[in-house]
Design a protein around this motif. Structure first.
Motif, PDB file in Angstrom:
ATOM      1  N   THR A 416       0.813  -1.225   0.000  1.00 38.96           N
ATOM      2  CA  THR A 416       0.000   0.000   0.000  1.00 38.96           C
ATOM      3  C   THR A 416       0.839   1.265   0.000  1.00 38.96           C
ATOM      4  OG1 THR A 416      -0.161  -0.171   2.415  1.00 38.96           O
ATOM      5  CG2 THR A 416      -1.979  -1.082   1.119  1.00 38.96           C
ATOM      6  N   GLN A 417       2.139   1.147   0.287  1.00 40.42           N
ATOM      7  CA  GLN A 417       3.022   2.307   0.195  1.00 40.42           C
ATOM      8  C   GLN A 417       3.742   2.372  -1.146  1.00 40.42           C
ATOM      9  OE1 GLN A 417       5.693   2.894   3.480  1.00 40.42           O
ATOM     10  NE2 GLN A 417       4.149   2.367   5.014  1.00 40.42           N
ATOM     11  N   GLY A 418       3.523   1.401  -1.983  1.00 43.33           N
ATOM     12  CA  GLY A 418       4.222   1.353  -3.253  1.00 43.33           C
ATOM     13  C   GLY A 418       5.494   0.542  -3.124  1.00 43.33           C
ATOM     14  N   LEU A 419       6.465   1.109  -2.454  1.00 39.53           N
ATOM     15  CA  LEU A 419       7.724   0.422  -2.214  1.00 39.53           C
ATOM     16  C   LEU A 419       8.271   0.920  -0.886  1.00 39.53           C
ATOM     17  CD1 LEU A 419       9.794  -1.576  -3.362  1.00 39.53           C
ATOM     18  CD2 LEU A 419      10.973   0.364  -4.403  1.00 39.53           C
ATOM     19  N   GLY A 420       8.413   0.014   0.057  1.00 40.53           N
ATOM     20  CA  GLY A 420       8.921   0.416   1.363  1.00 40.53           C
ATOM     21  C   GLY A 420       7.989   0.091   2.498  1.00 40.53           C
ATOM     22  N   GLY A 421       6.825  -0.492   2.173  1.00 39.28           N
ATOM     23  CA  GLY A 421       5.917  -0.893   3.227  1.00 39.28           C
ATOM     24  C   GLY A 421       6.328  -2.243   3.793  1.00 39.28           C
ATOM     25  N   SER A 422       5.427  -2.891   4.479  1.00 38.36           N
ATOM     26  CA  SER A 422       5.737  -4.194   5.027  1.00 38.36           C
ATOM     27  C   SER A 422       5.935  -5.192   3.899  1.00 38.36           C
ATOM     28  CB  SER A 422       4.627  -4.640   5.977  1.00 38.36           C
ATOM     29  OG  SER A 422       3.383  -4.599   5.324  1.00 38.36           O
ATOM     30  N   ALA A 423       6.443  -6.365   4.222  1.00 42.34           N
ATOM     31  CA  ALA A 423       6.876  -7.315   3.211  1.00 42.34           C
ATOM     32  C   ALA A 423       5.707  -8.004   2.538  1.00 42.34           C
ATOM     33  CB  ALA A 423       7.820  -8.321   3.846  1.00 42.34           C
ATOM     34  N   GLU A 424       5.876  -9.263   2.159  1.00 43.93           N
ATOM     35  CA  GLU A 424       4.914  -9.923   1.296  1.00 43.93           C
ATOM     36  C   GLU A 424       3.521 -10.030   1.899  1.00 43.93           C
ATOM     37  OE1 GLU A 424       6.389 -13.603  -0.080  1.00 43.93           O
ATOM     38  OE2 GLU A 424       8.314 -12.802  -0.726  1.00 43.93           O
ATOM     39  N   LYS A 425       3.422  -9.962   3.216  1.00 38.01           N
ATOM     40  CA  LYS A 425       2.113 -10.103   3.836  1.00 38.01           C
ATOM     41  C   LYS A 425       1.371  -8.770   3.897  1.00 38.01           C
ATOM     42  CE  LYS A 425       3.316 -14.145   6.586  1.00 38.01           C
ATOM     43  NZ  LYS A 425       3.359 -14.745   7.934  1.00 38.01           N
ATOM     44  N   GLN A 426       1.892  -7.781   3.203  1.00 35.89           N
ATOM     45  CA  GLN A 426       1.243  -6.463   3.177  1.00 35.89           C
ATOM     46  C   GLN A 426      -0.199  -6.573   2.706  1.00 35.89           C
ATOM     47  OE1 GLN A 426       2.534  -3.388   3.863  1.00 35.89           O
ATOM     48  NE2 GLN A 426       0.684  -2.329   3.283  1.00 35.89           N
ATOM     49  N   HIS A 427      -0.441  -7.509   1.765  1.00 32.05           N
ATOM     50  CA  HIS A 427      -1.784  -7.607   1.196  1.00 32.05           C
ATOM     51  C   HIS A 427      -2.815  -8.121   2.187  1.00 32.05           C
ATOM     52  CE1 HIS A 427      -0.106 -11.628   0.685  1.00 32.05           C
ATOM     53  NE2 HIS A 427      -1.353 -12.063   0.692  1.00 32.05           N
ATOM     54  N   LEU A 428      -2.384  -8.618   3.353  1.00 34.97           N
ATOM     55  CA  LEU A 428      -3.347  -9.083   4.335  1.00 34.97           C
ATOM     56  C   LEU A 428      -4.180  -7.933   4.901  1.00 34.97           C
ATOM     57  CD1 LEU A 428      -1.234 -11.726   6.277  1.00 34.97           C
ATOM     58  CD2 LEU A 428      -2.952 -12.113   4.510  1.00 34.97           C
ATOM     59  N   ALA A 429      -3.720  -6.702   4.687  1.00 36.03           N
ATOM     60  CA  ALA A 429      -4.495  -5.542   5.151  1.00 36.03           C
ATOM     61  C   ALA A 429      -5.827  -5.431   4.442  1.00 36.03           C
ATOM     62  CB  ALA A 429      -3.693  -4.256   4.930  1.00 36.03           C
ATOM     63  N   ARG A 430      -5.992  -6.219   3.384  1.00 31.47           N
ATOM     64  CA  ARG A 430      -7.260  -6.178   2.657  1.00 31.47           C
ATOM     65  C   ARG A 430      -8.422  -6.649   3.519  1.00 31.47           C
ATOM     66  NH1 ARG A 430      -5.919 -11.290  -1.316  1.00 31.47           N
ATOM     67  NH2 ARG A 430      -6.189 -12.937   0.227  1.00 31.47           N
ATOM     68  N   CYS A 431      -8.122  -7.352   4.581  1.00 33.24           N
ATOM     69  CA  CYS A 431      -9.191  -7.881   5.438  1.00 33.24           C
ATOM     70  C   CYS A 431      -9.715  -6.845   6.414  1.00 33.24           C
ATOM     71  CB  CYS A 431      -8.680  -9.101   6.198  1.00 33.24           C
ATOM     72  SG  CYS A 431      -8.174 -10.456   5.119  1.00 33.24           S
ATOM     73  N   ARG A 432      -9.140  -5.658   6.395  1.00 31.01           N
ATOM     74  CA  ARG A 432      -9.534  -4.649   7.369  1.00 31.01           C
ATOM     75  C   ARG A 432     -10.999  -4.291   7.219  1.00 31.01           C
ATOM     76  NH1 ARG A 432      -4.481  -1.872   6.042  1.00 31.01           N
ATOM     77  NH2 ARG A 432      -5.724  -0.675   4.597  1.00 31.01           N
ATOM     78  N   GLY A 433     -11.352  -3.790   6.031  1.00 31.37           N
ATOM     79  CA  GLY A 433     -12.743  -3.356   5.814  1.00 31.37           C
ATOM     80  C   GLY A 433     -13.071  -2.161   6.670  1.00 31.37           C
ATOM     81  N   ASP A 434     -14.314  -1.730   6.648  1.00 30.95           N
ATOM     82  CA  ASP A 434     -14.802  -0.695   7.541  1.00 30.95           C
ATOM     83  C   ASP A 434     -16.241  -0.982   7.861  1.00 30.95           C
ATOM     84  OD1 ASP A 434     -16.571   0.624   5.614  1.00 30.95           O
ATOM     85  OD2 ASP A 434     -14.723   1.264   4.645  1.00 30.95           O
ATOM     86  N   SER A 435     -16.756  -0.308   8.887  1.00 30.30           N
ATOM     87  CA  SER A 435     -18.070  -0.621   9.391  1.00 30.30           C
ATOM     88  C   SER A 435     -19.199   0.083   8.644  1.00 30.30           C
ATOM     89  CB  SER A 435     -18.161  -0.252  10.877  1.00 30.30           C
ATOM     90  OG  SER A 435     -17.855   1.131  11.053  1.00 30.30           O
ATOM     91  N   GLY A 436     -18.881   1.110   7.892  1.00 26.58           N
ATOM     92  CA  GLY A 436     -19.922   1.871   7.200  1.00 26.58           C
ATOM     93  C   GLY A 436     -20.260   1.275   5.854  1.00 26.58           C
ATOM     94  N   GLU A 437     -21.333   1.807   5.255  1.00 22.28           N
ATOM     95  CA  GLU A 437     -21.737   1.331   3.937  1.00 22.28           C
ATOM     96  C   GLU A 437     -20.793   1.835   2.868  1.00 22.28           C
ATOM     97  OE1 GLU A 437     -25.666   2.668   3.457  1.00 22.28           O
ATOM     98  OE2 GLU A 437     -26.586   1.085   4.629  1.00 22.28           O
ATOM     99  N   PHE A 438     -20.489   3.132   2.912  1.00 26.15           N
ATOM    100  CA  PHE A 438     -19.645   3.724   1.899  1.00 26.15           C
ATOM    101  C   PHE A 438     -18.422   4.317   2.589  1.00 26.15           C
ATOM    102  CE2 PHE A 438     -23.965   4.828  -0.031  1.00 26.15           C
ATOM    103  CZ  PHE A 438     -24.060   3.582  -0.609  1.00 26.15           C
ATOM    104  N   GLU A 439     -17.228   4.001   2.091  1.00 24.65           N
ATOM    105  CA  GLU A 439     -16.024   4.597   2.661  1.00 24.65           C
ATOM    106  C   GLU A 439     -15.852   6.003   2.149  1.00 24.65           C
ATOM    107  OE1 GLU A 439     -11.204   3.816   2.864  1.00 24.65           O
ATOM    108  OE2 GLU A 439     -12.567   2.278   2.093  1.00 24.65           O
ATOM    109  N   ARG A 440     -15.466   6.891   3.058  1.00 24.19           N
ATOM    110  CA  ARG A 440     -15.278   8.280   2.674  1.00 24.19           C
ATOM    111  C   ARG A 440     -13.852   8.702   2.965  1.00 24.19           C
ATOM    112  NH1 ARG A 440     -18.765  12.893   1.488  1.00 24.19           N
ATOM    113  NH2 ARG A 440     -17.282  14.431   0.848  1.00 24.19           N
TER     114      ARG A 440
END
Length: 440
Positions: A416-440
């Motif tokens: 998510t930082q392009g280059l320089g973020g956490s390693a290969e497991k960076q994509h696990l952040a996709r599970c975060r989600g949010d509680s609202g209907e539409f993200e703002r």
């Protein structure tokens, strides 16, 4: 005044820098003359401590300051617009810079202060009321403070991240307008397509060739209901319509609706605007990213910032009901067909150009993958095929661009930082989600 002319007038007023300063001039004349008439009601104001010469000198200083502020503001604004439009995109001039109320009201304050100080000087020898002199001094101090704030504000406003964020916020506003309903959990694919058959009559665009900026949907619905027919718009908002190109297709009783009544419901212009065009905010941000990825500018980090906002917008779009092109009246009868972008349109607009221009940059390849994988994880199943197609295209592009397998493997890591973020497991952040209907 017809709806389309009124819309054009409102749009012009919102994007014109001279409107607020002009009204500041009128307000100064009204307030100054009112203060002179009500002089006897301002006897409670303390006496001005300076004499005639001191008052003249103070007012001249305020006039000089106000003139300098006005010249500097307009001069720096013109230079800033040229630089920003060259490095970002020319489309931010009308959509962001000229509509900024801080710029407009700051210039209005300078004009108001200048004229007020001139009015005080013209009445010093005739014993101007203390209230007017004190008020002019306060305006001078306020103008100085506003000028210092304006310098800081302009420096922050013209940063790429500020411009991109402002465009994204405007995009959320139009999304709320065009697609207000959340996506139903039980929805299976797109809404059914209505077969209207051959139109009873076609209404052509007779004016000069232009772009559709907005449509008065409520008026079209009411006219179609009264005529007991269906009005179909042949082009969607944001499309270029040439002269004598079909504009409306009328079905059933709508064929009796007069042409001029229909043409009044469509506003045209030379350049697209964001007010009713849900894809134009995406278009502006993609343009900024594409220019940042050009060899002349070579600023991939700005493109990453653009993908951040595109990620927010696309995530919000994916949670909305997009089948709004079929508009019904209160009784549930189809009355207006207004073509609108579908999910694939938004996904392709967001991903394709940035992928073509930026895959050879590790930041872009990794950030684009992080966006796609996050959306694939949090959006409903009906939204995933288009996302997975883009991920497949990104993988195929990486295979052609990167000659070394180590670089290709690095480019396939979501970050998510392009280059320089956490390693290969960076994509696990996709599970975060949010509680609202539409993200703002």
């Amino acid at each position: 005044m017809s709806w389309n002319k009124l819309y054009a007038l409102r749009s012009y007023l919102r994007s014109s820098l001279w409107i607020v300063p002009f009204f500041a001039l009128v307000l100064q004349q009204i307030l100054f003359r009112t203060a002179l008439v009500l002089e006897e009601w301002t006897t409670w104001v303390p006496r001005w401590p300076l004499g005639t010469e001191g008052t003249v000198a103070a007012m001249q200083a305020i006039i000089s300051l106000a003139l300098s502020f006005i010249v500097f503001t307009f001069g720096s604004l013109l230079v800033a617009i040229q630089i920003a439009s060259g490095q970002l995109t020319p489309r931010i001039i009308a959509t962001t810079l000229l509509r900024d109320n801080v710029i407009r009201f700051t210039v209005g304050l300078f004009i108001f202060t200048l004229l007020f100080a001139i009015g005080v000087i013209s009445r010093v020898n005739t014993s101007a009321p203390s209230f007017i002199v004190w008020f002019s001094g306060i305006l001078g101090v306020a103008s100085l403070a506003a000028f210092l704030y304006f310098i800081d504000y302009s420096a922050r406003l013209l940063r790429p991240v500020s411009i991109i964020h402002r465009v994204a916020e405007q995009g959320f506003e139009v999304l709320n307008l065009v697609y207000p309903a959340p996506l139903a959990k039980h929805e299976e694919g797109s809404p059914p397509h209505h077969r209207l058959g051959e139109p009873a009559r076609i209404v052509a665009h007779l004016a000069s060739s232009a772009i559709i900026l907005a449509v008065d949907v409520k008026a079209l619905t009411a006219r179609a209901q009264r005529a007991d027919g269906i009005i179909e718009l042949s082009a969607r908002i944001g499309d270029f319509v040439s002269q004598r190109q079909p504009l409306f297709r009328l079905h059933g009783g709508a064929a009796a609706v007069p042409d001029h009544d229909l043409r009044r419901t469509v506003a045209f212009g030379r350049e697209r605007t964001i007010e009713q065009d849900p894809t134009f905010a995406f278009r502006v941000i993609v343009d900024i990213a594409s220019k940042a990825l050009s060899k002349a500018i070579n600023d991939p980090t700005t493109a990453v910032l653009a993908i951040d906002q595109l990620h927010r917008l696309l995530r919000s779009v994916g949670r909305r009901q997009l089948g709004n092109e079929y508009i019904r009246d209160a009784e549930g009868c189809l009355r207006v067909v207004l073509p609108t972008p579908d999910w694939e349109d938004f996904v392709q607009l967001t991903c394709r150009e940035i992928r073509i221009y930026g895959t050879e940059n590790l930041q872009i390849a990794r950030r684009l993958r992080a966006m796609i994988e996050n959306l694939d994880a949090v959006l409903p199943e009906t939204r995933k095929p288009a996302l997975r197609l883009e991920r497949d295209l990104l993988d195929r592009m990486i295979e052609k661009v990167y000659l070394l397998p180590e670089d290709a493997a690095l480019a396939r890591i979501a970050d998510t930082q392009g280059l320089g973020g956490s390693a290969e497991k960076q994509h696990l952040a996709r599970c975060r989600g949010d509680s609202g209907e539409f993200e703002r």
